[in-house]
Design an enzyme around this catalytic site. Sequence first.
Site, mmCIF file in Angstrom:
data_model
loop_
_atom_site.group_PDB
_atom_site.id
_atom_site.type_symbol
_atom_site.label_atom_id
_atom_site.label_comp_id
_atom_site.label_asym_id
_atom_site.label_seq_id
_atom_site.Cartn_x
_atom_site.Cartn_y
_atom_site.Cartn_z
ATOM 1 N N ASN A 104 85.668 48.089 32.556
ATOM 2 C CA ASN A 104 87.125 47.874 32.524
ATOM 3 C C ASN A 104 87.845 49.004 31.785
ATOM 4 O O ASN A 104 88.895 49.489 32.229
ATOM 5 C CB ASN A 104 87.460 46.557 31.813
ATOM 6 C CG ASN A 104 86.894 45.355 32.533
ATOM 7 O OD1 ASN A 104 86.491 45.450 33.676
ATOM 8 N ND2 ASN A 104 86.863 44.223 31.851
ATOM 9 N N GLY A 105 87.256 49.409 30.651
ATOM 10 C CA GLY A 105 87.891 50.450 29.836
ATOM 11 C C GLY A 105 87.974 51.771 30.578
ATOM 12 O O GLY A 105 89.033 52.422 30.607
ATOM 13 N N TRP B 259 87.859 52.251 33.781
ATOM 14 C CA TRP B 259 88.769 52.091 34.929
ATOM 15 C C TRP B 259 90.203 52.379 34.493
ATOM 16 O O TRP B 259 90.938 53.088 35.167
ATOM 17 C CB TRP B 259 88.632 50.659 35.465
ATOM 18 C CG TRP B 259 89.445 50.351 36.675
ATOM 19 C CD1 TRP B 259 89.080 50.467 37.987
ATOM 20 C CD2 TRP B 259 90.802 49.847 36.694
ATOM 21 N NE1 TRP B 259 90.104 50.077 38.820
ATOM 22 C CE2 TRP B 259 91.175 49.696 38.035
ATOM 23 C CE3 TRP B 259 91.736 49.522 35.705
ATOM 24 C CZ2 TRP B 259 92.421 49.214 38.424
ATOM 25 C CZ3 TRP B 259 92.992 49.050 36.082
ATOM 26 C CH2 TRP B 259 93.312 48.900 37.430
ATOM 27 N N ASP C 65 81.282 45.064 33.518
ATOM 28 C CA ASP C 65 81.437 46.279 32.718
ATOM 29 C C ASP C 65 82.269 47.344 33.438
ATOM 30 O O ASP C 65 82.236 47.444 34.666
ATOM 31 C CB ASP C 65 80.036 46.837 32.395
ATOM 32 C CG ASP C 65 80.080 47.850 31.268
ATOM 33 O OD1 ASP C 65 81.099 47.928 30.563
ATOM 34 O OD2 ASP C 65 79.081 48.575 31.081
ATOM 35 N N THR D 159 78.696 38.692 21.362
ATOM 36 C CA THR D 159 78.723 38.520 19.904
ATOM 37 C C THR D 159 79.065 39.863 19.231
ATOM 38 O O THR D 159 79.512 39.887 18.096
ATOM 39 C CB THR D 159 77.351 38.012 19.387
ATOM 40 O OG1 THR D 159 76.313 38.710 20.083
ATOM 41 C CG2 THR D 159 77.179 36.532 19.612
ATOM 42 N N GLU D 160 78.848 40.972 19.939
ATOM 43 C CA GLU D 160 79.117 42.305 19.379
ATOM 44 C C GLU D 160 80.546 42.780 19.688
ATOM 45 O O GLU D 160 81.028 43.724 19.064
ATOM 46 C CB GLU D 160 78.118 43.332 19.940
ATOM 47 C CG GLU D 160 76.687 43.184 19.414
ATOM 48 C CD GLU D 160 75.959 41.947 19.940
ATOM 49 O OE1 GLU D 160 76.151 41.604 21.131
ATOM 50 O OE2 GLU D 160 75.229 41.307 19.170
ATOM 51 N N ASN D 161 81.195 42.146 20.656
ATOM 52 C CA ASN D 161 82.522 42.632 21.059
ATOM 53 C C ASN D 161 83.603 42.442 19.987
ATOM 54 O O ASN D 161 84.688 43.020 20.079
ATOM 55 C CB ASN D 161 82.982 41.973 22.377
ATOM 56 C CG ASN D 161 82.265 42.493 23.602
ATOM 57 O OD1 ASN D 161 82.124 41.796 24.606
ATOM 58 N ND2 ASN D 161 81.790 43.743 23.552
#
Length: 248
Positions: free
Chosen positions: A30-31, A33, A28, A74-76
């Site tokens: 990445n965004g 960053w 978790d 599954t939510e991504n």
Amino acid sequence: MPLFRKAAEQTPEVDFTRLPRHIAIIMDGNGRWAKRRGLPRTAGHAAGAETFRTIATYCKEIGLDYLTVYAFSTENWKRPEEEVSSIMTLLKKYLLEAIDRMERDRVKMAFFGDLTPLTPELRELCERTREISKHYEGCQVNICLNYGGRDEITRAVRQLAEECVKEGRSPDSIAERDISDRLFSAGVPDPDLIIRPSGEVRTSNFLLWQSAYSEYYFTDVLWPDFSKEELHKAIASYQKRSRRFGGV
Ligand code: FPP
């Protein structure tokens, strides 16, 4: 000199002879960053994929038995199409490279999750990677793709219900083991240590069944900045814990 001795000299607090057998990681941050650098979120995922390569290689070097990473939930699918597509492209790139290096790296690869919604090309790459590497010994890397803990348990329960109906099996005969054996992770020991970087302190539908007695390690470091040293800190913390599995 054995590799674990060399590593141990760099990080005295880790006992490389007493490693957890299975480490799982929620990759978790990445965004955030990318945002901090004024870059698009996709650049964060690219950096995250690099970190994954480094950490997976290192886990094999130190002799870890299992590494499981949460790559796509599954939510991504709710994310913007461009972002989903960039993660899929990174996966494709990674799998092509992994196939290329397979004979040298000899890392056994498996996938947890329902791969049906992936493109035929990506599904074929996952299948090929799994098939080529299935006899390798040493570290097994499990990539969770279109994975959700609730979805995984629901599938197992559905399968058991079907067996009860079709085979006249009594629901009373259902034991915990029957569920475990029908999960994507069947045959893989439960994670000893689950690491979540990026400062978020929740499980996010990751390995819900398997994490019943896992030790958690949370850190504020964002996944693209996660390093071998951060992994050492997580393992050192794990090694100080007293695991009682409900006993005393
Ligand atoms: C979570 O960070 C990360 C993901 C949903 C994707 C993870 C994917 C990769 C690391 C790349 C592909 C993987 C492999 C195995 C090659 P986030 O985007 O939710 O970060 P944020 O919370 O800061 O927004």
